[in-house]
Design an enzyme around this catalytic site. Sequence first.
Site, short mmCIF file in Angstrom:
data_model
loop_
_atom_site.label_atom_id
_atom_site.label_comp_id
_atom_site.label_asym_id
_atom_site.label_seq_id
_atom_site.Cartn_x
_atom_site.Cartn_y
_atom_site.Cartn_z
CE LYS A 77 -1.20 1.83 3.93
NZ LYS A 77 -0.24 2.39 4.86
CG ASP A 106 -3.72 -4.35 5.07
OD1 ASP A 106 -3.16 -4.42 6.19
OD2 ASP A 106 -4.64 -3.55 4.84
CG HIS A 107 1.57 -4.32 8.26
ND1 HIS A 107 1.19 -3.09 7.81
CD2 HIS A 107 1.74 -4.19 9.60
CE1 HIS A 107 1.13 -2.25 8.82
NE2 HIS A 107 1.46 -2.88 9.93
CE LYS A 111 -0.53 -5.07 12.89
NZ LYS A 111 0.78 -4.80 13.45
CD GLU A 145 -0.37 4.25 13.90
OE1 GLU A 145 0.71 3.65 13.78
OE2 GLU A 145 -0.84 4.99 13.03
CG ASP A 164 -0.95 5.92 6.71
OD1 ASP A 164 -0.18 5.38 5.89
OD2 ASP A 164 -0.73 5.97 7.94
CG HIS A 169 -3.65 -0.98 8.04
ND1 HIS A 169 -3.12 -1.85 7.14
CD2 HIS A 169 -2.69 -0.04 8.24
CE1 HIS A 169 -1.89 -1.46 6.80
NE2 HIS A 169 -1.62 -0.36 7.46
CE LYS A 269 0.67 7.99 11.51
NZ LYS A 269 0.71 6.54 11.58
C1 BG6 Z 1 1.30 1.66 8.09
C2 BG6 Z 1 1.02 3.14 8.06
O1 BG6 Z 1 0.68 1.02 7.02
O2 BG6 Z 1 0.81 1.11 9.31
C3 BG6 Z 1 1.65 3.82 9.25
O3 BG6 Z 1 1.54 3.68 6.86
C4 BG6 Z 1 1.20 3.17 10.53
O4 BG6 Z 1 1.33 5.20 9.27
C5 BG6 Z 1 1.40 1.66 10.47
O5 BG6 Z 1 1.94 3.73 11.59
C6 BG6 Z 1 0.78 0.99 11.65
O6 BG6 Z 1 1.17 -0.36 11.68
P1 BG6 Z 1 1.35 -1.13 13.06
O7 BG6 Z 1 1.69 -2.51 12.66
O8 BG6 Z 1 2.45 -0.43 13.78
O9 BG6 Z 1 0.05 -1.01 13.78
#
Ligand code: BG6
Length: 438
Positions: A77, A106-107, A111, A145, A164, A169, A269
Amino acid sequence: MGEFCGAGQLCPGDFMNKETYTTLKDRIKDFEEREQQRGVRMFYLAVAPRFIEAIADALCNQKLCNRDALDRIVVEKPFGTDLESARKLNHYINKRFKAKQIYHIDHYLGKEMVQNIMAFRFANYVFEPLWNNKYIDHIQISVAEEVSVGSRGGYYDSSGALRDMIQNHLLQLLCIVAMDCPKAYEAEAIRDAKVKVLKNVRPFTPQGVFKDVVRAQYTAGEIHGKPQVGYKEEGQVAADSSTETFVAARMFIDTERWKGVPFYLRTGKCMPRQSSVIMIQFKESPHKIFKDDLMPNQLIISIQPELEIGLMFEGKVPGLHMKLESVEMDFMYKDNFKESLPEAYEALLLDVLEGDATQFMRDDQIEAAWKVVMPMLNAWKKSPKKGLLTYEAGTWGPKAANALLKPFAKDWFRLSHENGVEQKLSEPEKKAQLVAAT
Ligand code: BG6
């Protein structure tokens, strides 16, 4: 790990330059000759969307990624910057590679706790019969976050929290929570079930955007005693930027299962701490035989930093009288499993190498997700400052985000933590969070 890293080679180059790909091709050829096999090739594109076409072209022209069964392209992404650009990119990539070669990553889908949600819902018979509008009051999906935009101002200022975090996510989490049981635990069936959710999200009207969505920007404050500059003071951020660093939205899914159940999504954030939590609030018990104020059941799926599933229910306080209090039934990874937790990317990239697309988004899913957020992008583009609020860094966001929850709840669900040691909210605090705010 040492062995893996030791086997690596770096082939630096500018990906807009043709020579980079010929050098890469030679290196791969040497490697494969040495190993005496044509290996699986994975090209992982963590680049801005505007570079994807050029890289895809070069990979094709050089025949670097041309074997359907062995070669894969992974695209990070942001996949496009809006619906139109995502469609164009999909079209472009689909013309050059077979669908089974393309992995949109999409990471969040890598998880551990996110993957566990499907197991929890569909491998157990206790919860699924209750997973609908007859028993569920509302659902909160919150990814708070602690981190600021930091050194990513250049990227972030043209993106914002909606692109973002929400478009990818949080909508992925929404899909997993709201989807019907897929026909099989298999990529296409799972993707079909997820797309159905996104296609049924009630579209926001231009006026509805300002009623059902709250956006805000952080101003200077303090996080854990450390000073934090405001968003507009961050490097590479425009001094008059109207980019949001916080979004809270109320959504409805127009299916029989979810009719009338609000889904609240929130991300921001510079909040007081990192906390990704899904809270499923059940309806009040229809049996009104006790005098105490009862707290409806809550199912809490904590994705990070703790990995935990808890069910809040009312129990009798020991003693001579019938007094009730909420208690929690808890499943914690650290108490139940000794296995170490893989990093999300570790799990997902291994899936790519093994050709397993179960945890990856299909192109129609990406487009459906853009469709959900487009009314917000359009309304905010038209009126950049309208409804844009601020919140002090180190706080949970603007009060208007709480007002969105009315009359279902007074405040967003949260566990309180201090110095990494969990301290659950006190009984009165918990009840206060829940009192309908009519
Ligand atoms: C990313 C965003 O895809 O995911 C970041 O670009 C964000 O802005 C991050 O901080 C959050 O990922 P995680 O795994 O730290 O929750």
